[in-house]
Write a protein that holds these residues in place. Structure first.
Motif, PDB file in Angstrom:
ATOM      1  N   SER A 227       0.828  -1.202   0.000  1.00  0.00           N
ATOM      2  CA  SER A 227       0.000   0.000   0.000  1.00  0.00           C
ATOM      3  C   SER A 227       0.864   1.255   0.000  1.00  0.00           C
ATOM      4  N   LEU A 228       0.465   2.240  -0.800  1.00  0.00           N
ATOM      5  CA  LEU A 228       1.148   3.531  -0.841  1.00  0.00           C
ATOM      6  C   LEU A 228       0.310   4.622  -0.192  1.00  0.00           C
ATOM      7  N   ARG A 229      -0.682   4.242   0.582  1.00  0.00           N
ATOM      8  CA  ARG A 229      -1.504   5.218   1.316  1.00  0.00           C
ATOM      9  C   ARG A 229      -0.640   5.919   2.347  1.00  0.00           C
ATOM     10  N   ASN A 230      -0.795   7.238   2.418  1.00  0.00           N
ATOM     11  CA  ASN A 230      -0.042   8.061   3.365  1.00  0.00           C
ATOM     12  C   ASN A 230       1.461   7.982   3.100  1.00  0.00           C
ATOM     13  N   SER A 231       1.840   7.919   1.814  1.00  0.00           N
ATOM     14  CA  SER A 231       3.248   7.794   1.445  1.00  0.00           C
ATOM     15  C   SER A 231       3.985   9.124   1.569  1.00  0.00           C
ATOM     16  N   ARG A 232       5.275   9.022   1.830  1.00  0.00           N
ATOM     17  CA  ARG A 232       6.153  10.181   1.820  1.00  0.00           C
ATOM     18  C   ARG A 232       6.914  10.215   0.506  1.00  0.00           C
ATOM     19  N   ASN A 233       7.543  11.354   0.237  1.00  0.00           N
ATOM     20  CA  ASN A 233       8.278  11.512  -1.014  1.00  0.00           C
ATOM     21  C   ASN A 233       9.278  10.384  -1.224  1.00  0.00           C
ATOM     22  N   GLY A 234       9.220   9.772  -2.408  1.00  0.00           N
ATOM     23  CA  GLY A 234      10.180   8.749  -2.780  1.00  0.00           C
ATOM     24  C   GLY A 234       9.812   7.338  -2.397  1.00  0.00           C
ATOM     25  N   GLN A 235       8.728   7.150  -1.628  1.00  0.00           N
ATOM     26  CA  GLN A 235       8.392   5.806  -1.148  1.00  0.00           C
ATOM     27  C   GLN A 235       8.009   4.882  -2.293  1.00  0.00           C
ATOM     28  N   ALA A 236       7.276   5.404  -3.279  1.00  0.00           N
ATOM     29  CA  ALA A 236       6.904   4.568  -4.419  1.00  0.00           C
ATOM     30  C   ALA A 236       8.141   4.154  -5.207  1.00  0.00           C
ATOM     31  N   GLY A 237       9.113   5.075  -5.343  1.00  0.00           N
ATOM     32  CA  GLY A 237      10.356   4.743  -6.042  1.00  0.00           C
ATOM     33  C   GLY A 237      11.130   3.651  -5.354  1.00  0.00           C
ATOM     34  N   VAL A 238      11.117   3.665  -4.005  1.00  0.00           N
ATOM     35  CA  VAL A 238      11.807   2.621  -3.245  1.00  0.00           C
ATOM     36  C   VAL A 238      11.164   1.263  -3.519  1.00  0.00           C
ATOM     37  N   VAL A 239       9.814   1.232  -3.537  1.00  0.00           N
ATOM     38  CA  VAL A 239       9.107  -0.029  -3.794  1.00  0.00           C
ATOM     39  C   VAL A 239       9.422  -0.530  -5.200  1.00  0.00           C
ATOM     40  N   LEU A 240       9.391   0.369  -6.185  1.00  0.00           N
ATOM     41  CA  LEU A 240       9.660  -0.030  -7.570  1.00  0.00           C
ATOM     42  C   LEU A 240      11.093  -0.508  -7.747  1.00  0.00           C
ATOM     43  N   SER A 241      12.053   0.113  -7.045  1.00  0.00           N
ATOM     44  CA  SER A 241      13.452  -0.306  -7.178  1.00  0.00           C
ATOM     45  C   SER A 241      13.653  -1.719  -6.647  1.00  0.00           C
ATOM     46  N   ARG A 242      12.912  -2.085  -5.619  1.00  0.00           N
ATOM     47  CA  ARG A 242      13.016  -3.434  -5.066  1.00  0.00           C
ATOM     48  C   ARG A 242      12.421  -4.481  -6.015  1.00  0.00           C
ATOM     49  N   LEU A 243      11.506  -4.031  -6.857  1.00  0.00           N
ATOM     50  CA  LEU A 243      10.815  -4.960  -7.764  1.00  0.00           C
ATOM     51  C   LEU A 243      11.343  -4.881  -9.189  1.00  0.00           C
ATOM     52  N   LYS A 244      12.480  -4.217  -9.390  1.00  0.00           N
ATOM     53  CA  LYS A 244      13.019  -4.037 -10.732  1.00  0.00           C
ATOM     54  C   LYS A 244      13.273  -5.398 -11.388  1.00  0.00           C
TER      55      LYS A 244
END
Length: 449
Positions: A227-244
């Protein structure tokens, strides 16, 4: 309290309408939101607040305590429902959790069991006032339980994961899943606003642009179950980098409804997004209704017939938006004023002058009286000014001599939130005393608070 509480009569109408929508109740069912709102209103009615406490009590707190009071462990289904609600990371407050639990309980057909368990748990039941709560009134609780039994026999198939906006509204956005093959990067720009992750742009030639699934303004709700609810700056990028290099499953919340209108709870953030990037074309058409499931106006290109008669507008719309002829009054909206903690009819004679003394410019509006609620829309811009279900209205009446064309109603301030206190008076002016009397009678016959 009268033996037949007005809220129960309205709830019965909503349930009958739900049954007429089809054998299976889904998020697209026209009367689902009205039914859920009425259940919420009933569960909040008479709920007393603790003394010297910083936490505002809501009906979620009642449900949350029920498994703890079950010493025999005989209500495992209820415990699982509460635990699933408590563990949902997309919910931030008691209002969102309460709404999530209601949707979950309807889907699992256990809402009646929740209420029955509450009625046999004195420690929790005593939170409700014996003078005004339906749950503490012997003549009202039995028909309420009968209505819940009808709901428990209906087939609710609701999208439980689409819950990120329940803290703000019962209106749910269009939710779709974007699945893509492994790639180095999707190629989309993200913007973080108020804990939401917006798609701000798609890079030319990127995977996201080629797939033509994501659109600027959409919200990334979760990625591969994170979940990206209540995310801070860059959190989505961190998740995507782990799933590259891995397949991606992205849950996307659309900024537009299926009829093309902007999703109301997002409009303020979308405007901020467009302010930062004026080239962003979002349309930002105002949502025609703040609650899911209500009949919507068709786009301007739809064929329809309009005529004016005695200061009222009559519209014949194609099937699917309205059924048959609709009667909408053309009135002058005079404004509203806070009137304190008393919302009885006796306050109108001084509350209406209180609104008029503010000398606010009047607005020509369309005033639509529906079966369960009323809607006021500004005529010039088609912007909705307010919408109230009849149980939210405590009284209605007109101003006496010499102005027989002005009427008003009292409504609880922000009834959708548990922090609501006091009442406000909403005043409107009609074209004639006869029309004023007609409107007062029509609203007065509805099941008010």
């Amino acid at each position: 309290m009268a033996p037949k509480d007005a809220l129960l009569g309205t709830l019965k109408v909503c349930i009958l309408n739900l049954q007429s929508d089809g054998k299976v109740v889904t998020d697209s069912s026209a009367h689902l939101a009205s039914c859920c709102e009425l259940l919420e209103f009933i569960l909040r009615k008479g709920l007393q607040q603790p003394v010297l406490s910083l936490v505002h009590r809501d009906y979620w707190h009642c449900f949350e305590l029920l498994p703890q009071q079950d010493t025999c462990g005989s209500h495992s289904a209820l415990s699982l429902t509460v635990e699933q609600t408590r563990g949902c990371k997309k919910l931030l407050g008691a209002q969102g959790r309460g709404r999530y639990l209601l949707r979950l309980a309807l889907s699992r057909r256990v809402l009646q069991r929740f209420i029955a368990h509450l009625l046999h748990t004195p420690r929790v039941l005593e939170w409700y006032s014996s003078s005004c709560s339906i749950l503490r009134n012997e003549e009202s609780v039995e028909p309420f339980m009968s209505l819940l039994l009808v709901l428990s026999q209906m087939d609710f198939q609701l999208e439980i994961e689409n819950c990120s906006f329940l803290d703000e509204s019962w209106l749910l956005p269009v939710c779709e899943i974007y699945e893509t093959v492994p790639c180095r990067e999707l190629g989309m720009g993200l913007r973080y606003l108020s804990g939401r992750v917006f798609v701000s742009e798609l890079l030319p030639g990127s995977q996201a642009q080629v797939d033509r699934f994501l659109r600027p303004g959409d919200v990334i709700d979760e990625i591969n179950g994170v979940s990206l609810r209540n995310s801070r700056n860059g959190q989505a990028g961190v998740v995507l980098s782990r799933l590259k290099g891995l397949p991606l499953s992205v849950r996307v919340l659309r900024w537009q409804d299926r009829d093309g209108a902007s999703y109301r709870p997002l409009i303020k953030l979308l405007r901020e997004l467009r302010t930062e990037n004026p080239a962003l074309d979002l349309g930002l058409a105002p949502a025609p209704s703040p609650r899911a499931g209500h009949n919507r106006r068709p786009p301007a290109s739809s064929s329809s017939t309009l005529c004016l008669k005695d200061g009222r507008r009559v519209r014949l719309e194609p099937k699917g938006f309205f059924v048959g002829w609709r009667l909408v009054y053309v009135l002058q909206y005079l404004g509203k004023a806070n009137i304190g903690m008393c919302g009885g009819k006796e306050v109108l004679q001084h509350a209406i002058p209180q609104v008029l003394q503010r000398n606010l410019p009047s607005k020509e509006v369309f005033f639509d009286l529906k079966e369960t609620h009323l809607i006021c829309t500004e005529k010039s811009s088609n912007t909705e000014l307010f919408q109230h279900h009849y149980p939210e209205i405590s009284c209605v009446g007109r101003l006496g001599q010499p102005d027989y064309t002005t009427f008003a109603f009292c409504v609880a301030n922000s009834p959708e939130t548990p922090l609501a206190t006091g009442f406000c008076c909403v005043a409107l002016r009609t074209s004639s005393p006869a029309q004023c009397e007609e409107l007062v009678c029509r609203i007065g016959k509805a099941p008010l608070m």
